[in-house]
Design a protein around this motif. Structure first.
Motif, PDB file in Angstrom:
ATOM      1  N   HIS A  10       0.833  -1.208   0.000  1.00 29.01           N
ATOM      2  CA  HIS A  10       0.000   0.000   0.000  1.00 29.01           C
ATOM      3  C   HIS A  10       0.870   1.262   0.000  1.00 29.01           C
ATOM      4  CE1 HIS A  10      -3.599   2.301   0.569  1.00 29.01           C
ATOM      5  NE2 HIS A  10      -3.020   2.967   1.565  1.00 29.01           N
ATOM      6  N   LYS A  13       2.232   1.890  -3.368  1.00 25.84           N
ATOM      7  CA  LYS A  13       1.240   2.493  -4.268  1.00 25.84           C
ATOM      8  C   LYS A  13       1.093   3.988  -3.971  1.00 25.84           C
ATOM      9  CE  LYS A  13      -1.626  -1.619  -4.809  1.00 25.84           C
ATOM     10  NZ  LYS A  13      -2.745  -2.318  -4.140  1.00 25.84           N
ATOM     11  N   GLN A  14       1.032   4.300  -2.689  1.00 18.78           N
ATOM     12  CA  GLN A  14       0.870   5.711  -2.303  1.00 18.78           C
ATOM     13  C   GLN A  14       2.050   6.537  -2.800  1.00 18.78           C
ATOM     14  OE1 GLN A  14      -1.348   7.589  -1.163  1.00 18.78           O
ATOM     15  NE2 GLN A  14      -2.938   6.149  -0.532  1.00 18.78           N
ATOM     16  N   VAL A  17       1.870   7.891  -6.277  1.00 19.64           N
ATOM     17  CA  VAL A  17       0.923   8.960  -6.622  1.00 19.64           C
ATOM     18  C   VAL A  17       1.103  10.199  -5.758  1.00 19.64           C
ATOM     19  CG1 VAL A  17      -0.806   7.398  -7.548  1.00 19.64           C
ATOM     20  CG2 VAL A  17      -0.872   8.004  -5.126  1.00 19.64           C
ATOM     21  N   THR A  56       9.223  17.452 -14.534  1.00 14.43           N
ATOM     22  CA  THR A  56       8.595  18.440 -13.636  1.00 14.43           C
ATOM     23  C   THR A  56       7.115  18.562 -13.937  1.00 14.43           C
ATOM     24  OG1 THR A  56       9.308  20.161 -15.139  1.00 14.43           O
ATOM     25  CG2 THR A  56      10.594  19.902 -13.128  1.00 14.43           C
ATOM     26  N   ARG A  58       5.194  16.246 -15.103  1.00 18.34           N
ATOM     27  CA  ARG A  58       4.519  15.056 -14.576  1.00 18.34           C
ATOM     28  C   ARG A  58       4.256  15.194 -13.080  1.00 18.34           C
ATOM     29  NH1 ARG A  58       3.536  10.354 -12.281  1.00 18.34           N
ATOM     30  NH2 ARG A  58       4.816  11.046 -10.549  1.00 18.34           N
ATOM     31  N   GLY A  60       3.975  17.931 -11.308  1.00 16.65           N
ATOM     32  CA  GLY A  60       2.929  18.929 -11.075  1.00 16.65           C
ATOM     33  C   GLY A  60       1.552  18.390 -11.393  1.00 16.65           C
ATOM     34  N   ILE A  61       1.457  17.701 -12.537  1.00 18.51           N
ATOM     35  CA  ILE A  61       0.150  17.209 -12.974  1.00 18.51           C
ATOM     36  C   ILE A  61      -0.327  16.087 -12.057  1.00 18.51           C
ATOM     37  CG2 ILE A  61      -1.065  16.093 -14.877  1.00 18.51           C
ATOM     38  CD1 ILE A  61      -0.443  19.085 -15.266  1.00 18.51           C
ATOM     39  N   GLN A  62       0.621  15.302 -11.563  1.00 17.92           N
ATOM     40  CA  GLN A  62       0.237  14.241 -10.617  1.00 17.92           C
ATOM     41  C   GLN A  62      -0.423  14.848  -9.379  1.00 17.92           C
ATOM     42  OE1 GLN A  62       0.920  10.501 -10.679  1.00 17.92           O
ATOM     43  NE2 GLN A  62      -0.766  10.989  -9.316  1.00 17.92           N
ATOM     44  N   LEU A  64      -1.878  17.769  -9.239  1.00 18.51           N
ATOM     45  CA  LEU A  64      -3.154  18.375  -9.635  1.00 18.51           C
ATOM     46  C   LEU A  64      -4.242  17.311  -9.792  1.00 18.51           C
ATOM     47  CD1 LEU A  64      -4.801  20.804 -10.628  1.00 18.51           C
ATOM     48  CD2 LEU A  64      -3.858  20.438 -12.884  1.00 18.51           C
ATOM     49  N   VAL A  65      -3.862  16.195 -10.447  1.00 20.02           N
ATOM     50  CA  VAL A  65      -4.833  15.114 -10.641  1.00 20.02           C
ATOM     51  C   VAL A  65      -5.256  14.552  -9.286  1.00 20.02           C
ATOM     52  CG1 VAL A  65      -5.021  12.746 -11.478  1.00 20.02           C
ATOM     53  CG2 VAL A  65      -4.184  14.526 -12.976  1.00 20.02           C
ATOM     54  N   GLY A  66      -4.278  14.451  -8.362  1.00 14.61           N
ATOM     55  CA  GLY A  66      -4.611  14.001  -7.005  1.00 14.61           C
ATOM     56  C   GLY A  66      -5.644  14.909  -6.359  1.00 14.61           C
ATOM     57  N   LEU A  68      -7.745  16.863  -7.937  1.00 13.43           N
ATOM     58  CA  LEU A  68      -9.030  16.799  -8.660  1.00 13.43           C
ATOM     59  C   LEU A  68      -9.805  15.540  -8.300  1.00 13.43           C
ATOM     60  CD1 LEU A  68      -8.049  18.037 -12.236  1.00 13.43           C
ATOM     61  CD2 LEU A  68      -9.341  19.259 -10.508  1.00 13.43           C
ATOM     62  N   PHE A  69      -9.073  14.434  -8.133  1.00 19.70           N
ATOM     63  CA  PHE A  69      -9.760  13.172  -7.829  1.00 19.70           C
ATOM     64  C   PHE A  69     -10.245  13.119  -6.386  1.00 19.70           C
ATOM     65  CE2 PHE A  69      -9.760  10.011 -11.242  1.00 19.70           C
ATOM     66  CZ  PHE A  69      -9.164  10.766 -12.235  1.00 19.70           C
ATOM     67  N   SER A  70      -9.735  13.998  -5.533  1.00 21.25           N
ATOM     68  CA  SER A  70     -10.218  13.992  -4.152  1.00 21.25           C
ATOM     69  C   SER A  70     -11.413  14.930  -3.974  1.00 21.25           C
ATOM     70  CB  SER A  70      -9.089  14.398  -3.211  1.00 21.25           C
ATOM     71  OG  SER A  70      -8.642  15.685  -3.552  1.00 21.25           O
TER      72      SER A  70
ATOM     73  N   HIS B 141       0.212  23.797 -16.285  1.00 23.17           N
ATOM     74  CA  HIS B 141       1.318  23.631 -15.348  1.00 23.17           C
ATOM     75  C   HIS B 141       2.325  24.754 -15.573  1.00 23.17           C
ATOM     76  CE1 HIS B 141       5.386  21.819 -14.519  1.00 23.17           C
ATOM     77  NE2 HIS B 141       4.816  21.755 -13.339  1.00 23.17           N
ATOM     78  N   THR B 231      -6.520   7.871  -6.389  1.00 24.80           N
ATOM     79  CA  THR B 231      -5.824   8.742  -7.339  1.00 24.80           C
ATOM     80  C   THR B 231      -5.065   7.903  -8.359  1.00 24.80           C
ATOM     81  OG1 THR B 231      -5.478  10.228  -5.504  1.00 24.80           O
ATOM     82  CG2 THR B 231      -4.247  10.687  -7.500  1.00 24.80           C
ATOM     83  N   VAL B 234      -0.123   9.242 -13.072  1.00 26.62           N
ATOM     84  CA  VAL B 234      -0.135  10.066 -14.287  1.00 26.62           C
ATOM     85  C   VAL B 234       1.105   9.774 -15.121  1.00 26.62           C
ATOM     86  CG1 VAL B 234      -0.038  12.418 -15.166  1.00 26.62           C
ATOM     87  CG2 VAL B 234      -1.427  11.898 -13.181  1.00 26.62           C
ATOM     88  N   LEU B 236       2.857  11.105 -18.817  1.00 26.53           N
ATOM     89  CA  LEU B 236       2.743  12.115 -19.869  1.00 26.53           C
ATOM     90  C   LEU B 236       3.434  11.629 -21.140  1.00 26.53           C
ATOM     91  CD1 LEU B 236       3.528  15.438 -17.987  1.00 26.53           C
ATOM     92  CD2 LEU B 236       1.326  14.370 -18.351  1.00 26.53           C
TER      93      LEU B 236
END
Lengths: 310, 339
Positions: A10, A13-14, A17, A56, A58, A60-62, A64-66, A68-70, B141, B231, B234, B236
Motif C-alpha cells: 500500500h 502504491k501511495q 501517486v 517536472t 509530470r 505537477g500534474i500528478q 493536480l490530478v490528485g 481533482l480526484f479527491s 502547469h 488517485t 499520471v 505524460l
C-alpha cells in the motif's frame, strides 16, 4: 497474521501517486492549474532539457490530478464528474459587469408595500375546450368576448352598441395603457440618469455649446457689435486674460507715463497751434466736408471727380 | 465605432443578447491575425495554437498591417465586431524576427499586451503520438518561482491562463482530462534572483528583458493509470506543439482599467447568507435553514416607558381641573417648585 506485506504494498502504491517538493505546489483546482514555485534545477536542465521539462510537468500534474480526484464527484455516463471549487486566481473580465435593471414604478411600489411577486401562468384551463390555452396572444383567452358567436346585450344598450367592438376597444385600451406605463418607466430612468450627471448626449451638447461660443466671437468685432437674437443668452465664462506678467505690466505702464510726461513733438505743436487763431487742419476738414486736402484741391482744380462719377 | 443596432427580429435580438455582458463570462474568443509578414515559424505556431484554442478561435486569413504597440485601434474595432477579447498577432520583422503578440481587451479596449519571440518551434505533426480531442479543457502547469514574483511573468501566466483555461466552470468530467499545457522557464539568472520585486519594477525594462529567462511551452497528453488507490498514476507523452519563447516588448494594464476589469459580481443571496465572501455580522442560518438576525437596540430609558394608563396609578392632582393626561412626575415636581 502478517500484514506487513500488505502495508508495504500500500505504501508503495501511495508513493507512486504522491509528489514531494521543497516548496509545496500551488494548485488552483477551479482553473485546473498548478504552479510549481521551486527554482529550476540548472544542472538537469542543461543535461536533458526535454526530459527535465516532462518530469517536472509530470510531478505537477500528478499533484493536480490528485487534488481533482479527491474532490466530491457525481457519476455520469461518461465517468465521474468532479465538482470544482471557485478559482483562486483572479483573471480580468472581458466585459464590464452587467448593470442591474432599474425597477419599474410598480416594482418600487410593491417593494414599499411588501407585495410579493406572484408568477402568473401563461396558460389557463379552458373548461369548454378541455385544454390549456394561452392567456393572451395567439388564440388567447382574453379574446373570448370578441370571438364568441353569441353575446348578451344589456336591455338599455344603444341601438348601435356592438359588444364585440366594445370588448376589443377595452382590450386595446389596456394594451395602450401598458405601453404608456412602459414608456413612462423608461423616461423616468432616463431622467434619473440625466440628473446623476451622465446624460447620453451631454458630450454632444457641450460640444455644440463650445462651437457656438467660438462662432460668436469670430466676427470682425469679436462679437461686440453683433445683433443679438431674441432670447439669446449672454456668453458665460468668457474672461479676458492678462497675458503680461507683473514685471512686464510695470514696465509697460512706466513707458506710458514717460510718454505722457514728454513734451509734445515739434511737428504736432506746429500744426495744432501755428498762429494761434486758425487751425489749418480743422479748416481744411470743414471745407472739404471731411474728405481732406487732396479732394479739396481736385474739386477746386476743375471738377474732375464729378465728371468721372457721371 | 460600430453603429448600435436595434434588433428587428427575435433571432437578431437573441444574437445581441448573447453578446451582452454576463455575470459569469464565456471563454474568451481569440482572433489570430497575421501581420504584413509572419514567416513560416510564426505561421505554424499560430495555426497550432489555434487548433488548441478551438472552437473559441477566429482566424484572419489575410495579412493585416497592424502594429499593436503603435496603434491598437484596428484590434479594438475587431474586438467589437467579432465579440472577441483576445488577439494573437504574428509579425516577423528584421528587428524583431518571429514575433507573436498576445493582446487582451476589456470592453473592446486594449487591456494589456505581451510580445514574445518564437525561438524554436516543433509542430504537432512531428510527434507521432495520439492527440487530444479538440475542445477539451487542458490542465495547466507553470514551473518557476518567477511566476509568483516577476511582474512580466505574472502577466504572461495570467495571459496564457486566459488563453487556454480562462473559463469559470463548476464541474469537470475526470475522464475528459486529456492534455496538459506546461509552461516552464529556464533557470533564473542571478540578476533576477537577487533582486527584490520592488527593484525589478523600477529597473529599466530594456536591460531586464535581455535577462529574462526563456519560456518553454510544451503540450503533453495525459494517461491515467490505475495505481491501486483512488488517485490514478499520471504518465505524460509529448503531443506538441512545443515552443521556446523569449519575452520582448510588453504593455502593462492601465491600473484604472484593470481595477474595473477585476471587479467580481456580488455573491448570490444564498451564498452570502452562508457566510461566503464578506463576513456578515449578526446574520446566521439555524439548523432548519432559516436566516436569523440579531438587532441591537440602544439602552432604554425606563423612566420614560409608557405604561398602561389607569386612574389608580395617576398621581394625586393638586390643581383642580388639570386633566392633562401627559402629566408625568417630572412635570409635577417642576410645578411644585414654582409654587
Amino acid at each position: 497474521m502478517d500484514v506487513s506485506d500488505i502495508l508495504a504494498a500500500h505504501a508503495e502504491k501511495q508513493k507512486a501517486v504522491t509528489v514531494e517538493k521543497d516548496i509545496p505546489l500551488v494548485i488552483d483546482a477551479g482553473f485546473l492549474t498548478v504552479t510549481d514555485l521551486n527554482p529550476v534545477d540548472a544542472e538537469s536542465y542543461n543535461e536533458d532539457l526535454e526530459g527535465y521539462l516532462m518530469s517536472t510537468a509530470r510531478d505537477g500534474i500528478q499533484a493536480l490530478v490528485g487534488a481533482l480526484f479527491s474532490l466530491p464527484t457525481t457519476s455520469s455516463e461518461e465517468g465521474p464528474i468532479a465538482q470544482l471549487p471557485p478559482p483562486t486566481t483572479q483573471l480580468p473580465r472581458a466585459k464590464p459587469l452587467p448593470k442591474p435593471k432599474p425597477p419599474t414604478k410598480w416594482e418600487l411600489f410593491a417593494k414599499a408595500k411588501g407585495i410579493q411577486h406572484r408568477k402568473r401562468d401563461k396558460k389557463v384551463w379552458d373548461e369548454e375546450k378541455q385544454e390549456w390555452v394561452n392567456r393572451w396572444g395567439w388564440k388567447g383567452a382574453n379574446k373570448d368576448k370578441e370571438t364568441q358567436w353569441l353575446t348578451e346585450v344589456p336591455a338599455n344598450a344603444d341601438v348601435d352598441h356592438d359588444p364585440r367592438k366594445a370588448a376589443r376597444d377595452e382590450r386595446k385600451a389596456r394594451i395602450a395603457k401598458n405601453e404608456r406605463q412602459h414608456q413612462q418607466n423608461l423616461a423616468r430612468v432616463q431622467g434619473a440618469s440625466a440628473q446623476s450627471g451622465t446624460a447620453p448626449n451631454a458630450d454632444r451638447k457641450k460640444q455644440i455649446d463650445r462651437t457656438l461660443a467660438t462662432t460668436r466671437t469670430s466676427t470682425a468685432s469679436m462679437g461686440k457689435f453683433d445683433r443679438t437674437l431674441e432670447g439669446e443668452k449672454k456668453l458665460k465664462g468668457v474672461k479676458r486674460k492678462a497675458k503680461v506678467s507683473a514685471d512686464a505690466e510695470k514696465s509697460r505702464d512706466l513707458a506710458i507715463i514717460q510718454k505722457l510726461e514728454r513734451e509734445p513733438s515739434a511737428k504736432k505743436a506746429k500744426s495744432s497751434s501755428g498762429n494761434g487763431v486758425l487751425n489749418v487742419r480743422k479748416a481744411i476738414r470743414a471745407a472739404s466736408k471731411g474728405k481732406g486736402s487732396a479732394a479739396l484741391a481736385r474739386e477746386s482744380g476743375g471738377g474732375k471727380g464729378k465728371k468721372g462719377r457721371k | 465605432m460600430l453603429r448600435t443596432v436595434k434588433p428587428k427580429n427575435a433571432r437578431a435580438k437573441r444574437a445581441l443578447q448573447a453578446r451582452e455582458s454576463k455575470e459569469v463570462e464565456d471563454p474568451r474568443t481569440a482572433i489570430f491575425v497575421k501581420g504584413t509578414h509572419a514567416g513560416e515559424k510564426v505561421h505554424g505556431a499560430m495555426k497550432e495554437l489555434m487548433a488548441l484554442k478551438r472552437p473559441h478561435a477566429i482566424s484572419f486569413s489575410r495579412k493585416n498591417a497592424v502594429r499593436p504597440f503603435e496603434d491598437a485601434s484596428p484590434l479594438e474595432f475587431w474586438a467589437q465586431k467579432n465579440d472577441a477579447s483576445l488577439f494573437v498577432v504574428g509579425q516577423s520583422t528584421k528587428k524583431r524576427p518571429d514575433g507573436m503578440t498576445f493582446v487582451r481587451t476589456y470592453d473592446a479596449r486594449v487591456l494589456d499586451m505581451c510580445e514574445v519571440g518564437v525561438d524554436k518551434w516543433v509542430s504537432m505533426s512531428e510527434f507521432k503520438t495520439p492527440k487530444s480531442t479538440p475542445g477539451h479543457k487542458p490542465l495547466m502547469h507553470f514551473a518557476s518561482e518567477l511566476f509568483d514574483s516577476h511582474p512580466r511573468l505574472i502577466q504572461l501566466k495570467s495571459m496564457l491562463m486566459d488563453f487556454f483555461n480562462g473559463e469559470v466552470i463548476d464541474s469537470v468530467c475526470l475522464a475528459g482530462l486529456e492534455h496538459v499545457i506546461s509552461v516552464s522557464l529556464a533557470p533564473t539568472p542571478p540578476s533576477l534572483n537577487s533582486a527584490t520585486p520592488a527593484d525589478t519594477l523600477q529597473a529599466s525594462t530594456s536591460k531586464q528583458d535581455a535577462e529574462l529567462p526563456r519560456v518553454h511551452v510544451r503540450a503533453y497528453t495525459v494517461r491515467l493509470l490505475a495505481s491501486g488507490t483512488r488517485t490514478p498514476r499520471v504518465e505524460l507523452a509529448p503531443m506538441g506543439p512545443s515552443m521556446d519563447l523569449s519575452l520582448r516588448r510588453h504593455a502593462a494594464a492601465d491600473p484604472e482599467m484593470l481595477k474595473q476589469a477585476m471587479r467580481r459580481p456580488r455573491l448570490r443571496k444564498q451564498d452570502a447568507a452562508k457566510g461566503l465572501g464578506k463576513k456578515r455580522k449578526n446574520v446566521e442560518l439555524d439548523e432548519m435553514g432559516d436566516v436569523r438576525g440579531r438587532i441591537h437596540v440602544a439602552k432604554q430609558d425606563l423612566a420614560k416607558l409608557q405604561t398602561r394608563r389607569m386612574k389608580g396609578l395617576k398621581p394625586a392632582r393638586d390643581v383642580a381641573g388639570d386633566g392633562d393626561e401627559s402629566d408625568g412626575p417630572g412635570q409635577r415636581r417642576k410645578r411644585r417648585r414654582s409654587e
